[in-house]
Design a protein around this motif. Structure first.
Motif, PDB file in Angstrom:
ATOM      1  N   ASP A   3       0.855  -1.185   0.000  1.00 52.21           N
ATOM      2  CA  ASP A   3       0.000   0.000   0.000  1.00 52.21           C
ATOM      3  C   ASP A   3       0.890   1.233   0.000  1.00 52.21           C
ATOM      4  O   ASP A   3       1.697   1.429   0.912  1.00 52.21           O
ATOM      5  N   ALA A   4       0.765   2.079  -1.013  1.00 53.26           N
ATOM      6  CA  ALA A   4       1.614   3.271  -1.118  1.00 53.26           C
ATOM      7  C   ALA A   4       1.369   4.234   0.022  1.00 53.26           C
ATOM      8  O   ALA A   4       2.167   5.134   0.259  1.00 53.26           O
ATOM      9  N   ASN A   5       0.246   4.071   0.737  1.00 50.23           N
ATOM     10  CA  ASN A   5      -0.020   4.955   1.869  1.00 50.23           C
ATOM     11  C   ASN A   5       0.602   4.447   3.167  1.00 50.23           C
ATOM     12  O   ASN A   5       0.519   5.093   4.202  1.00 50.23           O
ATOM     13  N   ASP A   6       1.193   3.242   3.125  1.00 53.39           N
ATOM     14  CA  ASP A   6       1.884   2.690   4.283  1.00 53.39           C
ATOM     15  C   ASP A   6       3.334   3.151   4.231  1.00 53.39           C
ATOM     16  O   ASP A   6       4.110   2.701   3.390  1.00 53.39           O
ATOM     17  N   ALA A   7       3.708   4.056   5.147  1.00 53.26           N
ATOM     18  CA  ALA A   7       5.045   4.659   5.099  1.00 53.26           C
ATOM     19  C   ALA A   7       6.149   3.632   5.269  1.00 53.26           C
ATOM     20  O   ALA A   7       7.276   3.855   4.844  1.00 53.26           O
ATOM     21  N   HIS A   8       5.831   2.467   5.851  1.00 52.84           N
ATOM     22  CA  HIS A   8       6.872   1.477   6.119  1.00 52.84           C
ATOM     23  C   HIS A   8       7.457   0.897   4.835  1.00 52.84           C
ATOM     24  O   HIS A   8       8.588   0.401   4.844  1.00 52.84           O
ATOM     25  N   HIS A   9       6.705   0.946   3.732  1.00 57.38           N
ATOM     26  CA  HIS A   9       7.255   0.400   2.491  1.00 57.38           C
ATOM     27  C   HIS A   9       8.370   1.279   1.933  1.00 57.38           C
ATOM     28  O   HIS A   9       9.085   0.874   1.021  1.00 57.38           O
ATOM     29  N   LEU A  10       8.570   2.472   2.520  1.00 56.42           N
ATOM     30  CA  LEU A  10       9.640   3.370   2.092  1.00 56.42           C
ATOM     31  C   LEU A  10      10.930   3.150   2.883  1.00 56.42           C
ATOM     32  O   LEU A  10      11.973   3.692   2.507  1.00 56.42           O
ATOM     33  N   LEU A  13      14.883   2.828   1.592  1.00 56.81           N
ATOM     34  CA  LEU A  13      15.054   3.247   0.202  1.00 56.81           C
ATOM     35  C   LEU A  13      15.986   4.456   0.120  1.00 56.81           C
ATOM     36  O   LEU A  13      15.999   5.319   0.998  1.00 56.81           O
ATOM     37  N   ARG A  14      16.734   4.530  -0.955  1.00 57.88           N
ATOM     38  CA  ARG A  14      17.658   5.634  -1.175  1.00 57.88           C
ATOM     39  C   ARG A  14      16.903   6.860  -1.684  1.00 57.88           C
ATOM     40  O   ARG A  14      15.808   6.738  -2.243  1.00 57.88           O
ATOM     41  N   PRO A  15      17.491   8.057  -1.493  1.00 52.39           N
ATOM     42  CA  PRO A  15      16.787   9.290  -1.876  1.00 52.39           C
ATOM     43  C   PRO A  15      16.340   9.309  -3.333  1.00 52.39           C
ATOM     44  O   PRO A  15      15.241   9.809  -3.640  1.00 52.39           O
ATOM     45  N   GLU A  16      17.165   8.789  -4.229  1.00 50.93           N
ATOM     46  CA  GLU A  16      16.795   8.792  -5.651  1.00 50.93           C
ATOM     47  C   GLU A  16      15.520   7.986  -5.897  1.00 50.93           C
ATOM     48  O   GLU A  16      14.727   8.310  -6.792  1.00 50.93           O
ATOM     49  N   THR A  17      15.339   6.935  -5.094  1.00 50.47           N
ATOM     50  CA  THR A  17      14.135   6.120  -5.214  1.00 50.47           C
ATOM     51  C   THR A  17      12.957   6.781  -4.507  1.00 50.47           C
ATOM     52  O   THR A  17      11.834   6.797  -5.029  1.00 50.47           O
ATOM     53  N   LEU A  18      13.219   7.335  -3.326  1.00 52.37           N
ATOM     54  CA  LEU A  18      12.146   7.996  -2.588  1.00 52.37           C
ATOM     55  C   LEU A  18      11.512   9.121  -3.398  1.00 52.37           C
ATOM     56  O   LEU A  18      10.290   9.307  -3.356  1.00 52.37           O
ATOM     57  N   ALA A  19      12.334   9.875  -4.120  1.00 55.07           N
ATOM     58  CA  ALA A  19      11.804  10.985  -4.912  1.00 55.07           C
ATOM     59  C   ALA A  19      10.792  10.505  -5.943  1.00 55.07           C
ATOM     60  O   ALA A  19       9.874  11.238  -6.320  1.00 55.07           O
ATOM     61  N   VAL A  20      10.936   9.250  -6.379  1.00 49.56           N
ATOM     62  CA  VAL A  20      10.046   8.699  -7.405  1.00 49.56           C
ATOM     63  C   VAL A  20       8.829   8.013  -6.804  1.00 49.56           C
ATOM     64  O   VAL A  20       7.712   8.152  -7.309  1.00 49.56           O
ATOM     65  N   VAL A  21       9.010   7.292  -5.696  1.00 44.63           N
ATOM     66  CA  VAL A  21       7.925   6.416  -5.234  1.00 44.63           C
ATOM     67  C   VAL A  21       7.091   6.974  -4.096  1.00 44.63           C
ATOM     68  O   VAL A  21       5.946   6.547  -3.911  1.00 44.63           O
ATOM     69  N   PHE A  62       2.335  15.493  -2.031  1.00 41.91           N
ATOM     70  CA  PHE A  62       3.581  16.271  -2.067  1.00 41.91           C
ATOM     71  C   PHE A  62       4.276  16.244  -0.718  1.00 41.91           C
ATOM     72  O   PHE A  62       5.500  16.060  -0.623  1.00 41.91           O
ATOM     73  N   GLU A  63       3.508  16.432   0.344  1.00 43.27           N
ATOM     74  CA  GLU A  63       4.086  16.470   1.690  1.00 43.27           C
ATOM     75  C   GLU A  63       4.705  15.136   2.080  1.00 43.27           C
ATOM     76  O   GLU A  63       5.754  15.087   2.732  1.00 43.27           O
ATOM     77  N   GLU A  64       4.084  14.045   1.671  1.00 48.48           N
ATOM     78  CA  GLU A  64       4.668  12.737   1.971  1.00 48.48           C
ATOM     79  C   GLU A  64       5.989  12.551   1.234  1.00 48.48           C
ATOM     80  O   GLU A  64       6.975  12.065   1.803  1.00 48.48           O
ATOM     81  N   ALA A  65       6.021  12.945  -0.038  1.00 51.66           N
ATOM     82  CA  ALA A  65       7.230  12.739  -0.838  1.00 51.66           C
ATOM     83  C   ALA A  65       8.393  13.577  -0.328  1.00 51.66           C
ATOM     84  O   ALA A  65       9.503  13.069  -0.124  1.00 51.66           O
ATOM     85  N   LEU A  66       8.163  14.867  -0.112  1.00 51.21           N
ATOM     86  CA  LEU A  66       9.245  15.724   0.378  1.00 51.21           C
ATOM     87  C   LEU A  66       9.615  15.341   1.817  1.00 51.21           C
ATOM     88  O   LEU A  66      10.789  15.385   2.198  1.00 51.21           O
ATOM     89  N   GLY A  67       8.628  14.950   2.606  1.00 51.01           N
ATOM     90  CA  GLY A  67       8.899  14.528   3.972  1.00 51.01           C
ATOM     91  C   GLY A  67       9.791  13.297   4.018  1.00 51.01           C
ATOM     92  O   GLY A  67      10.649  13.171   4.896  1.00 51.01           O
TER      93      GLY A  67
END
Length: 361
Positions: A3-10, A13-21, A62-67
């Protein structure tokens, strides 16, 4: 599927990946890959949103991604100035604010107006003089740092300054616009709040006016959220969508622009018309100092590929003589030109600058 809304799946992950997913919708059949733009001022009652000044699905994405990149919780604002205004509003009546003498002109202007009204007391410091900053932090309500500084490109010893300011009981804000979370994460150094003009590197295409604040402390997050809601400093849904789309490519854009900046700094240092090159060794901003204002103005007027503009951090390369602004610090040389390198080919960027520099004699 996670679930993309579950923060634990992040996690991990490296920053380059986090910026995308980060900040994607749930990975369900027939769901879009991107959070759609929601043009809504009003929501059906009974949920968490209620009204368009309080929340929007696009803000949350947006807030989740930048956060995820900053390592904290993010709040989106209508502009960088709206975000900084909300943070300065945290200072109690008559509180002391420590700020570098070389800071973003908008920040210094806000502080000057607040001081003229008796709202705050401002202590300007040379931010690279760590001992002086630590001394000024005594009794301060807020210590505001910017590293690298705009436009002097001074790098602050953030770890030492933050530790001393916190020990003195001050809140600490770090403007991270130039470095971006890909080059430094001030929350990890102990900063309370991190500010971005998302107009710049975060959005990256000269088409968005937005700001953002990152914070770890839940109570402080609630305070800043309350100020955004009360003061109506919320971003538009389309702006947030564009900023998130820009954030997706930040690692790629910054990598190319940073390569260009480093190479230009090395080459321009050899040109006889350049008296000084300022480059902190990372990021995509270079400042060069020419003999005087006339020479700097001639450089800016003579380029064809570079564009004279007061903003920065976008895919196109821009430049300007900073002292053309009356409010710029008098300690900034009259001949200083700030270069924001874009993603064009380095040889074209260099040739355009040299062509103009060579006319100066």
């Amino acid at each position: 599927m996670p679930d993309a809304n579950d923060a634990h799946h992040l996690d991990g992950l490296r920053p380059e990946t986090l910026a995308v997913v980060a900040g994607r919708p749930a990975a369900l059949p027939d769901e879009p890959l991107n959070v759609p733009v929601t043009f809504a001022s009003t929501y059906i009652a009974g949920g968490e949103r209620e009204y368009g000044r309080y929340a929007n699905p696009g803000w949350s994405a947006f807030e989740e991604a930048l956060g995820a990149l900053e390592g904290g919780r993010v709040l989106a604002f209508a502009s960088g100035m709206a975000a900084s205004s909300a943070l300065l509003d945290l200072v109690p009546q008559g509180g002391v604010v420590v700020v570098p003498r070389h800071s973003y002109l908008g920040t210094l202007s806000q502080l000057r107006h607040l001081e003229e009204r008796g709202r705050v007391v401002v202590r300007q410091v040379d931010a690279v003089d760590t001992a002086a900053v630590i001394e000024a932090a005594a009794g301060a309500a807020l210590v505001w740092m910017e590293s690298p500084s705009n436009p002097a490109l001074e790098v602050v010893d953030l770890a030492s300054v933050i530790a001393a300011a916190k020990a003195a009981g001050a809140l600490v804000v770090v403007d991270n616009t130039f470095a971006t979370p890909l080059r430094q994460r001030p929350l990890e150094l102990g900063a309370d709040l991190v500010l971005h003009s998302a107009t710049k590197f975060i959005a990256g295409h000269s088409d968005v006016l937005m700001g953002a604040v990152a914070v770890r402390d839940e109570a402080l997050h609630a305070e800043v959220l309350g100020r955004r809601s009360m003061h109506g400093a919320a971003p538009g849904p389309m702006e947030t969508f564009l900023a998130l789309r820009g954030l997706r490519t930040l690692p790629l854009r910054l990598e190319r622009a940073e390569q260009n900046a480093a190479e230009l700094a090395a080459r321009l240092d050899l040109h006889p018309a350049i008296a000084e090159v300022r480059y902190p060794g990372f990021g995509a901003i270079v400042s060069v100092v020419l003999a005087d204002a006339a020479a700097a103005d001639a450089l800016v007027a003579g380029v064809r590929l570079w564009r004279q503009a007061t903003s920065l951090g976008a895919v196109e390369s821009t430049l300007e003589r900073r002292r053309r602004w009356a409010g710029e610090a008098p300690t900034i040389p009259e001949g200083l030109v700030r270069l924001s390198t874009g993603v064009e080919h380095i040889e074209d960027l260099h040739a355009d600058l040299v062509r103009s520099l060579d006319t100066l004699g």
